[in-house]
Design a protein around this motif. Structure first.
Motif, PDB file in Angstrom:
ATOM      1  N   VAL A  82       5.789   4.616   7.076  1.00  0.00           N
ATOM      2  CA  VAL A  82       5.134   3.394   7.552  1.00  0.00           C
ATOM      3  C   VAL A  82       4.112   3.746   8.627  1.00  0.00           C
ATOM      4  CG1 VAL A  82       5.470   1.246   8.834  1.00  0.00           C
ATOM      5  CG2 VAL A  82       7.027   1.839   6.977  1.00  0.00           C
ATOM      6  N   GLU A  83       2.872   3.317   8.415  1.00  0.00           N
ATOM      7  CA  GLU A  83       1.798   3.576   9.374  1.00  0.00           C
ATOM      8  C   GLU A  83       1.392   2.321  10.135  1.00  0.00           C
ATOM      9  OE1 GLU A  83      -1.459   5.361   7.306  1.00  0.00           O
ATOM     10  OE2 GLU A  83      -0.191   6.796   6.240  1.00  0.00           O
ATOM     11  N   TYR A  84       1.507   1.159   9.485  1.00  0.00           N
ATOM     12  CA  TYR A  84       1.143  -0.110  10.101  1.00  0.00           C
ATOM     13  C   TYR A  84       2.333  -1.057  10.022  1.00  0.00           C
ATOM     14  CZ  TYR A  84      -3.743   1.416   9.660  1.00  0.00           C
ATOM     15  OH  TYR A  84      -4.929   2.112   9.745  1.00  0.00           O
ATOM     16  N   ILE A  85       2.615  -1.729  11.119  1.00  0.00           N
ATOM     17  CA  ILE A  85       3.681  -2.727  11.144  1.00  0.00           C
ATOM     18  C   ILE A  85       3.059  -4.072  11.502  1.00  0.00           C
ATOM     19  CG2 ILE A  85       5.906  -3.394  12.082  1.00  0.00           C
ATOM     20  CD1 ILE A  85       4.892   0.037  12.910  1.00  0.00           C
ATOM     21  N   VAL A  86       3.346  -5.069  10.686  1.00  0.00           N
ATOM     22  CA  VAL A  86       2.805  -6.417  10.878  1.00  0.00           C
ATOM     23  C   VAL A  86       3.965  -7.388  10.999  1.00  0.00           C
ATOM     24  CG1 VAL A  86       1.366  -8.252   9.907  1.00  0.00           C
ATOM     25  CG2 VAL A  86       0.808  -5.844   9.459  1.00  0.00           C
ATOM     26  N   MET A  87       3.894  -8.276  11.957  1.00  0.00           N
ATOM     27  CA  MET A  87       4.871  -9.352  12.045  1.00  0.00           C
ATOM     28  C   MET A  87       4.135 -10.677  12.145  1.00  0.00           C
ATOM     29  SD  MET A  87       8.228  -9.803  14.382  1.00  0.00           S
ATOM     30  CE  MET A  87       7.330  -9.511  15.908  1.00  0.00           C
ATOM     31  N   LEU A  88       4.475 -11.585  11.248  1.00  0.00           N
ATOM     32  CA  LEU A  88       3.899 -12.925  11.239  1.00  0.00           C
ATOM     33  C   LEU A  88       4.965 -13.914  11.673  1.00  0.00           C
ATOM     34  CD1 LEU A  88       2.050 -12.788   7.794  1.00  0.00           C
ATOM     35  CD2 LEU A  88       1.155 -12.160  10.047  1.00  0.00           C
ATOM     36  N   LYS A  89       4.622 -14.750  12.651  1.00  0.00           N
ATOM     37  CA  LYS A  89       5.572 -15.754  13.151  1.00  0.00           C
ATOM     38  C   LYS A  89       4.984 -17.145  12.951  1.00  0.00           C
ATOM     39  CE  LYS A  89       5.730 -13.466  17.082  1.00  0.00           C
ATOM     40  NZ  LYS A  89       6.037 -13.036  18.459  1.00  0.00           N
ATOM     41  N   TYR A 125       0.824  -1.207   0.000  1.00  0.00           N
ATOM     42  CA  TYR A 125       0.000   0.000   0.000  1.00  0.00           C
ATOM     43  C   TYR A 125       0.862   1.263   0.000  1.00  0.00           C
ATOM     44  CZ  TYR A 125      -3.612  -3.401   1.174  1.00  0.00           C
ATOM     45  OH  TYR A 125      -4.468  -4.487   1.167  1.00  0.00           O
ATOM     46  N   ARG A 126       1.744   1.314  -1.003  1.00  0.00           N
ATOM     47  CA  ARG A 126       2.630   2.472  -1.206  1.00  0.00           C
ATOM     48  C   ARG A 126       3.497   2.774   0.017  1.00  0.00           C
ATOM     49  NH1 ARG A 126      -1.199   6.746  -4.604  1.00  0.00           N
ATOM     50  NH2 ARG A 126      -1.670   5.320  -6.357  1.00  0.00           N
ATOM     51  N   GLY A 127       3.963   1.718   0.647  1.00  0.00           N
ATOM     52  CA  GLY A 127       4.884   1.864   1.758  1.00  0.00           C
ATOM     53  C   GLY A 127       4.241   2.172   3.088  1.00  0.00           C
ATOM     54  N   ARG A 128       2.919   2.163   3.145  1.00  0.00           N
ATOM     55  CA  ARG A 128       2.241   2.478   4.410  1.00  0.00           C
ATOM     56  C   ARG A 128       2.194   1.282   5.355  1.00  0.00           C
ATOM     57  NH1 ARG A 128      -3.363   5.087   2.572  1.00  0.00           N
ATOM     58  NH2 ARG A 128      -3.558   5.547   4.805  1.00  0.00           N
ATOM     59  N   VAL A 129       2.381   0.081   4.820  1.00  0.00           N
ATOM     60  CA  VAL A 129       2.347  -1.140   5.622  1.00  0.00           C
ATOM     61  C   VAL A 129       3.667  -1.882   5.487  1.00  0.00           C
ATOM     62  CG1 VAL A 129       1.209  -3.356   5.991  1.00  0.00           C
ATOM     63  CG2 VAL A 129      -0.149  -1.356   5.308  1.00  0.00           C
ATOM     64  N   ALA A 130       4.320  -2.158   6.607  1.00  0.00           N
ATOM     65  CA  ALA A 130       5.541  -2.967   6.627  1.00  0.00           C
ATOM     66  C   ALA A 130       5.195  -4.327   7.213  1.00  0.00           C
ATOM     67  CB  ALA A 130       6.623  -2.293   7.459  1.00  0.00           C
ATOM     68  N   LEU A 131       5.622  -5.389   6.546  1.00  0.00           N
ATOM     69  CA  LEU A 131       5.314  -6.752   6.992  1.00  0.00           C
ATOM     70  C   LEU A 131       6.587  -7.571   7.089  1.00  0.00           C
ATOM     71  CD1 LEU A 131       2.364  -8.983   5.937  1.00  0.00           C
ATOM     72  CD2 LEU A 131       4.666  -9.929   5.934  1.00  0.00           C
ATOM     73  N   ALA A 132       6.850  -8.092   8.267  1.00  0.00           N
ATOM     74  CA  ALA A 132       8.007  -8.955   8.495  1.00  0.00           C
ATOM     75  C   ALA A 132       7.522 -10.376   8.771  1.00  0.00           C
ATOM     76  CB  ALA A 132       8.832  -8.451   9.671  1.00  0.00           C
ATOM     77  N   THR A 133       8.245 -11.341   8.247  1.00  0.00           N
ATOM     78  CA  THR A 133       7.872 -12.739   8.409  1.00  0.00           C
ATOM     79  C   THR A 133       8.983 -13.497   9.127  1.00  0.00           C
ATOM     80  OG1 THR A 133       6.577 -12.663   6.365  1.00  0.00           O
ATOM     81  CG2 THR A 133       7.168 -14.839   7.214  1.00  0.00           C
ATOM     82  N   VAL A 134       8.619 -14.168  10.204  1.00  0.00           N
ATOM     83  CA  VAL A 134       9.554 -15.004  10.955  1.00  0.00           C
ATOM     84  C   VAL A 134       9.200 -16.458  10.668  1.00  0.00           C
ATOM     85  CG1 VAL A 134      10.466 -15.601  13.227  1.00  0.00           C
ATOM     86  CG2 VAL A 134       9.723 -13.246  12.760  1.00  0.00           C
ATOM     87  N   MET A 135      10.050 -17.128   9.898  1.00  0.00           N
ATOM     88  CA  MET A 135       9.801 -18.525   9.586  1.00  0.00           C
ATOM     89  C   MET A 135      10.071 -19.402  10.809  1.00  0.00           C
ATOM     90  SD  MET A 135       8.705 -18.103   6.619  1.00  0.00           S
ATOM     91  CE  MET A 135       8.467 -19.835   6.152  1.00  0.00           C
ATOM     92  N   ARG A 136       9.610 -20.618  10.756  1.00  0.00           N
ATOM     93  CA  ARG A 136       9.645 -21.497  11.926  1.00  0.00           C
ATOM     94  C   ARG A 136      11.054 -21.687  12.482  1.00  0.00           C
ATOM     95  NH1 ARG A 136       6.514 -27.362  12.233  1.00  0.00           N
ATOM     96  NH2 ARG A 136       6.783 -27.702  14.478  1.00  0.00           N
ATOM     97  N   ASP A 137      12.046 -21.870  11.615  1.00  0.00           N
ATOM     98  CA  ASP A 137      13.422 -22.058  12.090  1.00  0.00           C
ATOM     99  C   ASP A 137      13.937 -20.817  12.816  1.00  0.00           C
ATOM    100  OD1 ASP A 137      13.459 -24.610  11.116  1.00  0.00           O
ATOM    101  OD2 ASP A 137      14.552 -24.126   9.282  1.00  0.00           O
ATOM    102  N   ASP A 138      13.584 -19.635  12.291  1.00  0.00           N
ATOM    103  CA  ASP A 138      14.010 -18.400  12.941  1.00  0.00           C
ATOM    104  C   ASP A 138      13.239 -18.151  14.234  1.00  0.00           C
ATOM    105  OD1 ASP A 138      15.951 -17.729  11.110  1.00  0.00           O
ATOM    106  OD2 ASP A 138      14.600 -16.546   9.853  1.00  0.00           O
TER     107      ASP A 138
END
Length: 318
Positions: free
Chosen positions: A253-260, A219-232
């Motif tokens: 960046v307005e929204y930060i999302v982290m998926l683990k 969304y034009r840089g408004r959302v940052a999403l980081a992904t943590v894979m199982r090994d990490d």
């Protein structure tokens, strides 16, 4: 509140066995509020509660006062129910994890929490969702009842406030700042407490940096999403707030999302926002939290959860 506090005192005095628990994968507020309450009960009633946790215990908290009193529930004999159970900082019932049976089997339950919760699990609720941390509520209870505090309790309360407000970056009211001023006047040294938290393994710091460097932007840089894979995920001891903080420094960046990826079909979602509240997004995923810091654990694949989160945030951006 006076009636509730009198009942609290009555239940502590009448209990021969007391347990204090919090949410799974405890954070600084959960751990330090638990240990502070346990020490308050010991100092003022001569009783030593059992403090238990489930999940991963963060390395950064290994040096906090009375850390050795926090015991993994699987290593404790719980065949006999406790007379009294305190549940701290848990948010929603699902967050209690493996400690749920211990809580359910207790003779009486008291909860102390600063999360909004429409379905409490306790007989007596001493909650305040306007509080900056659960430690703030514990501090207020101790003051209102005139309980004696020592340096250990003061340090633990201070750590609770510091960690849950991001060293006051997320403080929404002056109450928590005035409380910290009182603690500093009582001898708390913020610099020393901050240094206690510099205790991460090298692999955790390097993993955090690597995950942040692989972040994706939508969304034009408004959302940052980081992904943590199982090994990490295994290298981060369940906590990864540093990644969220790093991405939050990026302009635009307005929204930060982290998926683990915890399991093949279990994904943890952490949400932060500078703009609109994100607790509604978390609630749509079965979780909850605060307005600008929330999360959920979703029993689905990483790919499916990723698509769902981006869709929900996209709706917020319209």
């Amino acid at each position: 509140m006076k009636k509730e506090l009198n009942l609290l005192v009555e239940k502590i005095r009448g209990a021969n066995s007391i347990v204090i628990v919090g949410h799974k994968n405890p954070d600084g507020d959960c751990v330090c509020a638990t240990l502070a309450l346990a020490r308050l009960i010991e100092l003022n009633f001569g009783k030593v509660p059992v403090c238990m946790y489930d999940g991963n215990f963060p390395n950064i908290l290994d040096n906090v006062p009375n850390r050795t009193n926090m015991r993994y529930y699987g290593h404790v004999d719980v065949t006999r129910p406790f007379d009294l159970a305190f549940i701290l900082d848990y948010g929603t019932e699902v967050n209690i994890g493996g400690l749920k049976n211990i809580v359910d089997n207790a003779g009486y339950r008291i909860e102390i929490d600063h999360h909004k919760n429409d379905n409490p699990v306790a007989n007596l609720c001493l909650n305040d969702d306007a509080a900056a941390a659960t430690g703030e509520i514990v501090f207020k209870i101790a003051n209102e009842l005139g309980w004696t505090r020592d340096d250990t309790i003061n340090d633990l309360i201070a750590l609770s406030l510091l960690t849950d407000t991001g060293f006051f970056k997320f403080a929404r009211r002056g109450t928590v700042l005035r409380m910290m001023a009182d603690l500093v006047d009582a001898g708390v040294n913020i610099e020393q407490l901050s240094n206690l938290l510099n205790n991460k393994p090298r692999k955790a710091v390097l993993t955090e940096a690597a995950v942040a460097s692989r972040a994706e932007f939508f969304y034009r840089g408004r959302v940052a999403l980081a992904t943590v894979m199982r090994d990490d995920y295994k290298k981060l001891d369940g906590r990864s707030d540093t990644i969220l903080n790093l991405l939050g420094h990026i302009r635009g960046v307005e929204y930060i999302v982290m998926l683990k990826q915890q399991k093949d079909t279990q994904t943890s979602v952490s949400l932060r926002s500078r703009a609109k509240p994100v607790n509604t997004v978390a609630e749509a995923l079965g979780g909850g939290g605060h307005a600008f810091a929330a999360g959920a654990v979703v029993h689905d694949t990483l790919e499916n959860v990723r698509a769902r989160v981006l869709d929900l945030i996209g709706g917020e951006l319209k």
